[in-house]
Design an enzyme around this catalytic site. Structure first.
Site, mmCIF file in Angstrom:
data_model
loop_
_atom_site.group_PDB
_atom_site.id
_atom_site.type_symbol
_atom_site.label_atom_id
_atom_site.label_comp_id
_atom_site.label_asym_id
_atom_site.label_seq_id
_atom_site.Cartn_x
_atom_site.Cartn_y
_atom_site.Cartn_z
ATOM 1 N N ARG A 1 0.839 -1.207 0.000
ATOM 2 C CA ARG A 1 0.000 0.000 0.000
ATOM 3 C C ARG A 1 0.868 1.249 0.000
ATOM 4 O O ARG A 1 0.476 2.291 0.507
ATOM 5 C CB ARG A 1 -0.906 0.004 1.201
ATOM 6 C CG ARG A 1 -0.133 -0.122 2.497
ATOM 7 C CD ARG A 1 -0.900 0.461 3.589
ATOM 8 N NE ARG A 1 -0.243 0.158 4.857
ATOM 9 C CZ ARG A 1 -0.678 0.584 5.993
ATOM 10 N NH1 ARG A 1 -1.739 1.322 6.051
ATOM 11 N NH2 ARG A 1 -0.036 0.288 7.098
ATOM 12 N N ASP B 1 11.049 -6.404 8.187
ATOM 13 C CA ASP B 1 10.620 -5.554 7.062
ATOM 14 C C ASP B 1 10.388 -4.119 7.524
ATOM 15 O O ASP B 1 10.184 -3.242 6.687
ATOM 16 C CB ASP B 1 9.346 -6.117 6.412
ATOM 17 C CG ASP B 1 8.233 -6.346 7.408
ATOM 18 O OD1 ASP B 1 8.456 -7.086 8.382
ATOM 19 O OD2 ASP B 1 7.138 -5.780 7.230
HETATM 20 P P1 AMP Z 1 3.137 -3.028 7.989
HETATM 21 O O1 AMP Z 1 2.430 -3.729 9.084
HETATM 22 O O2 AMP Z 1 2.535 -1.697 7.650
HETATM 23 O O3 AMP Z 1 4.601 -2.937 8.213
HETATM 24 O O4 AMP Z 1 2.908 -3.898 6.689
HETATM 25 C C1 AMP Z 1 3.290 -5.244 6.568
HETATM 26 C C2 AMP Z 1 3.001 -5.721 5.167
HETATM 27 O O5 AMP Z 1 1.597 -5.667 4.905
HETATM 28 C C3 AMP Z 1 3.634 -4.879 4.069
HETATM 29 O O6 AMP Z 1 3.950 -5.735 3.006
HETATM 30 C C4 AMP Z 1 2.519 -3.944 3.689
HETATM 31 O O7 AMP Z 1 2.673 -3.432 2.383
HETATM 32 C C5 AMP Z 1 1.313 -4.823 3.809
HETATM 33 N N1 AMP Z 1 0.081 -4.061 4.069
HETATM 34 C C6 AMP Z 1 -0.254 -3.408 5.200
HETATM 35 N N2 AMP Z 1 -1.442 -2.822 5.093
HETATM 36 C C7 AMP Z 1 -1.899 -3.091 3.842
HETATM 37 C C8 AMP Z 1 -3.084 -2.762 3.105
HETATM 38 N N3 AMP Z 1 -4.067 -2.029 3.643
HETATM 39 N N4 AMP Z 1 -3.190 -3.212 1.845
HETATM 40 C C9 AMP Z 1 -2.221 -3.953 1.296
HETATM 41 N N5 AMP Z 1 -1.096 -4.305 1.933
HETATM 42 C C10 AMP Z 1 -0.924 -3.886 3.187
HETATM 43 MG MG MG Z 2 6.036 -2.229 7.212
#
Ligand code: AMP
Ligand code: MG
Length: 491
Positions: free
Chosen positions: A91, A250
């Protein structure tokens, strides 16, 4: 059309398998919340244009800026200890890079700009609350002097996004030294793509650690550099009471910046076991665990570099272990010297760390507010100043009396620090983004469309070390009924 962003994109020149080309989603009815004018200027951008209708179209994803090459970056990562071979920007869309007025290359990324090939089941959207939290906390971190990504702008998209409730969609324009993560290295390692690893390592050295290029073993020098940067970063978090909340690999930047603000929070009362994130049930990412977790994440980075460190695996493992074994000492050095500065000690004596540890454990037992304690300690330094403000932070004030006596005896052994109080105040902030303030700010914006608390928080937190007496109430810890017990990442 003129180039409003002087893009100079290097990541998009890397091989195709490093990313996916993707266009941002079109926001149906974008509304500007805020442009960070100071940051825009530092980036060499025209803040007035960013605030214009055309600028808004770019910041909301509706229009692709001239010179942008939008991509979603590929990466993998360990989430809460479990390896996921493909995550990637699900996203977030990297528009490109600009070189700022100091000559530093910066990524310009839209977070919440729609689906990408890495979205998996997600909708690619961000919602208003977490966008405002990231904006405020990342800018507060920058003002505190901590390495971090920055917030260039926030907009609402006019879209309704389904979460636990239907919430307003929003896009954060994020600026980072880069968005390359430990997980980016893991992505190639998981595919046994040694050529990809070599390309990525060369790229990162060139961009972030050019000195490593001329070392005998550049991969080793790169690993050492990341270890040093992260040891300092985690120490700087602990010294202000910051809890990242999702230290997955990540979410660990190889440039050493705080990145991916999700359910992050600042601690009020000092307790190393503090956890806010609702998804961190086991307390893996508790305040006091952060150094060990960073070491664990760096170990994952080192593993990916084994094929580059030496031809023989055994020799490579030895080099990796040697590098990793320096983390603890580097962290402790940064943390201890930071604590000493917070205590106003400028020379080292036996027993100093013991004094600091006794203070911290007394703070835990007495539920003492971490930020106020150190700020008031600075004020207690002046001869004849009343002890009452700092005593009042303790459940049992006599514990405080004993500590203050020890501390005064210790500082009396140091000559001529007439400016001790001022020096202490430079490292002991009065203002941190307290959780209850953040939650109240989000509530006002989401439920009432009132962004005044957002603006006010940004004003106060831009000068965390100044007294700003008109904002003194922002120093206060939460009242019992205001206390926030859990934060949500809201993805
Ligand atoms: P985060 O928890 O924000 O570090 O995200 C972990 C993974 O989930 C990453 O690959 C993000 O791009 C993906 N991700 C988080 N929120 C979304 C969303 N609303 N739509 C698509 N991918 C998401
Ligand atoms: Mg992240």
């Amino acid at each position: 059309m003129t180039f409003h962003f002087p893009f100079d994109n290097s990541y998009a020149r890397l091989p195709d398998r490093f990313f996916a080309r993707v266009a941002p989603a079109v926001a149906p009815a974008p509304v500007l919340i805020r442009v960070n004018r100071g940051l825009a200027t530092a980036l060499g951008l025209d803040a007035d244009w960013l605030e214009s209708p055309e600028g808004l179209e770019v910041l909301s994803g509706k229009r692709v800026a001239e010179g942008a090459e939008p991509i979603a970056m590929a990466y993998a990562g360990h989430q809460f200890g479990n390896f996921v071979p493909q995550l990637g920007d699900g996203r977030a869309i990297l528009l490109g890079e600009v070189v700022d007025t100091h000559g530093h290359r910066k990524d310009i990324q839209l977070k919440g700009a729609g689906r990408t090939p890495f979205s998996r089941g997600g909708d690619g959207r961000a919602v208003l609350g977490p966008v405002l939290r990231e904006y405020v906390v990342s800018e507060a971190m920058a003002a505190l002097g901590i390495a971090t990504t920055r917030a260039l702008a926030a907009v609402t998209t006019g879209e309704k996004v389904m979460r636990d409730a239907v919430l307003p969609g929003a896009v954060l324009t994020r600026v980072a030294s880069s968005h390359i993560r430990v997980g980016t290295f893991q992505y190639f390692a998981a595919r046994q793509d040694v050529e990809g690893l070599q390309t990525l390592t060369r790229y990162v050295i060139d961009r972030h650690y050019p000195d490593a290029a001329v070392e005998e073993n550049p991969a080793r020098a790169f690993l050492d550099s990341v270890i040093t940067a992260q040891a300092k970063l985690v120490a700087s978090w602990l010294l202000v009471g910051f809890i990242h909340g999702v230290m997955n690999t990540d979410n660990t930047s190889v440039a050493g910046e705080t990145i991916d603000y999700g359910p992050c929070a600042f601690m009020d009362a000092y307790d190393p076991a503090t956890v806010f994130s609702s998804i961190d049930r086991g307390g893996r990412y508790a305040y006091g665990n952060q150094p060990q977790i960073m070491q664990w994440n760096l170990t994952r980075l080192a593993e990916t570099l084994l094929p580059l460190l030496a031809d023989e695996e055994e020799a490579a493992i030895e080099l990796a272990q040697e590098a990793l074994s320096s983390f603890a000492a580097q962290f402790e050095q940064a943390y201890h010297s930071g604590l000493m500065r917070k205590l106003g000690l400028f020379t080292t004596r036996d027993g100093d760390m013991e004094l600091a540890r006794d203070m911290l454990s007394a703070m835990t037992q007495n539920q003492v507010d971490f930020t106020l304690f150190f700020r008031r300690l600075a004020d207690a330094e002046a001869p004849g100043s009343p002890d009452e403000p700092i005593r009042a932070l303790f459940v049992d004030p006599t514990v405080c009396d004993a500590l203050l006596a020890r501390w005064r005896e210790r500082i009396a052994q140091e000559a001529g620090e007439e400016n001790r109080r001022d020096l202490m105040r430079l490292v002991n902030p009065a203002y941190i983004p307290r959780n209850h303030r953040i939650e109240a700010m989000i509530k006002s914006a989401v439920e009432e469309g009132d962004f005044a608390p957002f603006e006010e928080l940004l004003t106060v937190l831009a000068k965390p070390y100044d007294d700003q007496l008109e904002w003194a109430h922002y120093m206060d810890p939460p009242q019992e009924h205001e206390r926030v017990r859990a934060t949500f990442c809201g993805t």
